[in-house]
Design a protein around this motif. Structure first.
Motif, mmCIF file in Angstrom:
data_model
loop_
_atom_site.group_PDB
_atom_site.id
_atom_site.type_symbol
_atom_site.label_atom_id
_atom_site.label_comp_id
_atom_site.label_asym_id
_atom_site.label_seq_id
_atom_site.Cartn_x
_atom_site.Cartn_y
_atom_site.Cartn_z
ATOM 1 N N ARG A 48 0.840 -1.194 0.000
ATOM 2 C CA ARG A 48 0.000 0.000 0.000
ATOM 3 C C ARG A 48 0.878 1.248 0.000
ATOM 4 N NH1 ARG A 48 -5.493 -0.712 1.443
ATOM 5 N NH2 ARG A 48 -5.534 1.501 1.983
ATOM 6 N N GLN A 49 0.334 2.312 -0.551
ATOM 7 C CA GLN A 49 1.039 3.578 -0.578
ATOM 8 C C GLN A 49 1.047 4.202 0.811
ATOM 9 O OE1 GLN A 49 -0.583 6.251 -3.422
ATOM 10 N NE2 GLN A 49 0.945 7.834 -3.084
ATOM 11 N N SER A 50 2.179 4.822 1.155
ATOM 12 C CA SER A 50 2.263 5.542 2.422
ATOM 13 C C SER A 50 2.843 6.921 2.142
ATOM 14 C CB SER A 50 3.140 4.785 3.416
ATOM 15 O OG SER A 50 4.478 4.800 3.000
ATOM 16 N N GLN A 51 2.998 7.714 3.185
ATOM 17 C CA GLN A 51 3.530 9.068 2.992
ATOM 18 C C GLN A 51 4.964 9.032 2.476
ATOM 19 O OE1 GLN A 51 2.873 11.009 6.801
ATOM 20 N NE2 GLN A 51 1.406 12.386 5.828
ATOM 21 N N THR A 52 5.711 8.004 2.864
ATOM 22 C CA THR A 52 7.122 7.966 2.490
ATOM 23 C C THR A 52 7.398 7.156 1.236
ATOM 24 O OG1 THR A 52 7.413 6.087 3.982
ATOM 25 C CG2 THR A 52 7.901 8.258 4.865
ATOM 26 N N SER A 53 6.592 6.142 0.952
ATOM 27 C CA SER A 53 6.904 5.282 -0.196
ATOM 28 C C SER A 53 5.712 5.122 -1.125
ATOM 29 C CB SER A 53 7.351 3.903 0.295
ATOM 30 O OG SER A 53 6.298 3.271 0.974
ATOM 31 N N GLN A 54 6.039 4.927 -2.391
ATOM 32 C CA GLN A 54 5.040 4.694 -3.420
ATOM 33 C C GLN A 54 4.544 3.253 -3.310
ATOM 34 O OE1 GLN A 54 3.917 6.973 -5.623
ATOM 35 N NE2 GLN A 54 2.516 5.497 -6.528
ATOM 36 N N GLY A 55 3.250 3.027 -3.492
ATOM 37 C CA GLY A 55 2.684 1.687 -3.429
ATOM 38 C C GLY A 55 2.797 0.983 -4.770
ATOM 39 N N GLY A 56 2.188 -0.181 -4.863
ATOM 40 C CA GLY A 56 2.165 -0.918 -6.118
ATOM 41 C C GLY A 56 2.831 -2.274 -5.989
#
Length: 103
Positions: A48-56
């Motif tokens: 899941r996407q978070s504030q620090t990292s892109q999801g996918g």
């Protein structure tokens, strides 16, 4: 018992879908008898996407059994690891060449 394969060692895969590929050990779990090798035994993990990292769909290196890994010697071939006493230290050496791995 002393570890034959350690973090940072250059290894070759002996069995499995990545047979013949080489890589460097990033972490070892001696209790589970497994190691994580950079770029070997990759699996796609959805995060899941978070504030620090892109999801996918992110590729992640999964653990591989230590029995399926072998150290790479100076010639670039797979070798077994032995132990010998040099001075007052126990050191690892490559069985094919006899070279000391860590001084």
């Amino acid at each position: 018992m002393a570890a034959k394969l350690r973090k940072g060692d250059k290894v070759i895969v002996l069995a499995g879908k990545d047979k013949g590929k080489t890589g460097s050990i990033s972490s070892v779990d001696p209790k589970a008898n497994k190691a994580i090798v950079d770029g070997i035994n990759m699996a796609i993990r959805a995060t899941r996407q978070s504030q620090t990292s892109q999801g996918g769909r992110i590729p992640k290196a999964m653990p591989i059994d230590l029995s399926n890994l072998s150290l790479v010697d100076a010639n670039g071939k797979a070798t077994r690891v032995g132990f010998k006493i040099e001075g007052d230290k126990k050191v690892r050496f490559a069985k094919t060449t006899g070279d000391v791995i860590d001084a």
